[in-house]
Design an enzyme around this catalytic site. Structure first.
Site: not given
Length: 323
Positions: A238, A267, A286
Site C-alpha cells: 500500500r 491514487e 496498482h
C-alpha cells in the site's frame, strides 16, 4: 423464504453475478458512472450484503445502509473498510486471502527486474530510434541475481517472493516481520533480521506489509538513510507504507538507484508527481493482482464469502480483527 438483498458494487464476471443471484435478491450497480457514496446511496438503502473493491465503508456510508450485515472485499487488503465503525454496527468485513499471492509475487519480481535492468527506459530508447552501434555502457543496469533482498512483511506473498528470489535468482533473502517465522526460514533458507539491520544490508527492499496505523510511513527518511547507496525500493503493498516525499528526496539525491512502485500515497498518481519524470522509477497503476484469472478468482471468493455470512452468519474469510 425471501432472499437477502445484496449489491455488487464492482464489475465481476457474469457467472459470479448469476451465483449471487441464485442466493440473493441482487442489484448490480450501473458501472457507466463512478461508484461512490453519492451515486449509490439510494441503491444500498436495503442492502444486507455488498461485494466491493476500493469503496470506502465507514460511518458515512453505513448511515445510508442501515441493514448492512457484510461488506466483502475483492482483495486481500481491506484498509478501505473502517473496521471499528463496522464493528460498532455489527457489520462484518471479509477479504480474499490466499488468492493473489503467486500473481503478486510474479509482479514484484517484474518490478525488481524492470527497475534494476532499466527495462522501461530501454524500451523507450529503442522505440525512439536511438539505438545505434557503439558503446552502450551508459544504459547498463544492475544484477538482480546473487544480490541481497530484504522483505518487510513475511506473509503469504512475502513467502512467494522469497521462494522466487532464493531458488530462481539465488539471492540472499533476509526478512523482517512482527513475528519470526522459523519454519519458513528453514524451508526457504532465509534469515530474520531486525528492521534496521535489514535496511542496511539490502540491495533491494520489498515492502509487503498491510497498511495499518502502525505501518503508515513505516519507511520514512530515517529508514531510507539507513539503506545502502545505490539500493532499490519496491512497493506493491500500500502506498502510505512508504513516506512518498522522503522516497522522492532519496531518489533525487542519488541515495537510491531506483524504485519500482505499484502503489502510491494518492491514487491515481497526480500528474505533477516528480515520480512520473524519473527515468529510474518504474510506475504501474496498482495492478499487481491484475490478471483475468486472478481477478475472477478474487470475485468468486468475495461473492462466496458474502453469501456465507448472509446464510450462516459467518465465513472463514472474516478479517482477523473481527474474528
Amino acid at each position: 423464504m425471501s432472499k437477502p438483498k445484496a449489491v455488487i458494487a464492482y464489475p465481476v464476471p457474469e457467472d459470479v453475478v448469476e451465483f449471487v443471484r441464485e442466493h440473493c435478491d441482487l442489484k448490480v450497480l450501473d458501472f457507466s458512472k463512478p461508484v461512490n457514496l453519492e451515486t449509490i446511496k439510494d441503491e444500498i438503502r436495503d442492502a444486507e450484503g455488498m461485494v466491493i473493491l476500493g469503496l470506502r465503508i465507514d460511518d458515512q456510508l453505513l448511515d445510508h445502509a442501515p441493514k448492512l450485515k457484510v461488506a466483502s472485499n475483492i482483495t486481500v487488503g481491506y484498509n478501505n473498510c473502517d473496521v471499528e465503525a463496522m464493528k460498532k454496527r455489527s457489520v462484518l468485513c471479509t477479504h480474499s486471502p490466499g488468492v493473489l499471492d503467486e500473481t503478486v509475487a510474479d509482479f514484484v519480481m517484474g518490478l525488481m527486474i524492470s527497475a534494476a535492468r532499466r527495462l522501461p527506459e530501454l524500451d523507450t530508447f529503442t522505440k525512439e530510434g536511438k539505438w545505434v552501434k557503439g558503446d552502450m555502457s551508459e544504459l547498463f543496469g544492475r544484477d538482480v541475481h546473487h544480490s541481497t533482498l530484504g522483505i518487510i512483511g513475511m506473509g503469504r506473498i512475502g513467502e512467494a517472493v522469497a521462494r522466487r528470489a532464493k531458488f530462481g535468482f539465488e539471492m540472499d533473502v533476509i526478512y523482517y516481520n512482527r513475528s519470526r517465522k522459523e519454519a519458513v526460514e528453514k524451508e526457504l533458507g532465509i534469515t530474520y533480521k531486525p528492521m534496521d539491520e535489514l535496511l542496511a544490508e539490502a540491495d533491494f527492499l520489498v515492502t509487503l506489509t498491510p497498511l495499518t496505523a502502525e505501518t503508515a510511513h513505516l519507511i520514512g527518511e530515517r529508514e531510507l538513510d539507513l539503506m545502502k547507496e545505490g539500493s532499490f525500493v519496491i512497493n506493491a503493498s500500500r502506498g502510505p507504507v512508504i513516506d512518498e516525499e522522503a522516497l522522492i528526496k532519496a531518489l533525487q539525491s542519488g541515495k537510491l538507484a531506483g524504485a519500482g512502485l505499484d502503489v502510491f500515497e494518492k491514487e491515481p498518481l497526480p500528474k505533477d508527481s516528480p515520480l512520473l519524470s524519473m527515468k529510474n522509477v518504474v510506475t504501474t497503476p496498482h495492478i499487481a493482482a491484475g490478471t483475468h484469472q486472478t481477478m475472477a478468482n478474487l470475485a468468486w471468493t468475495a461473492a462466496r464469502s458474502m453469501v456465507e455470512v448472509l446464510e450462516t452468519g459467518t465465513s472463514k474469510n472474516i478479517v482477523p480483527e473481527m474474528k
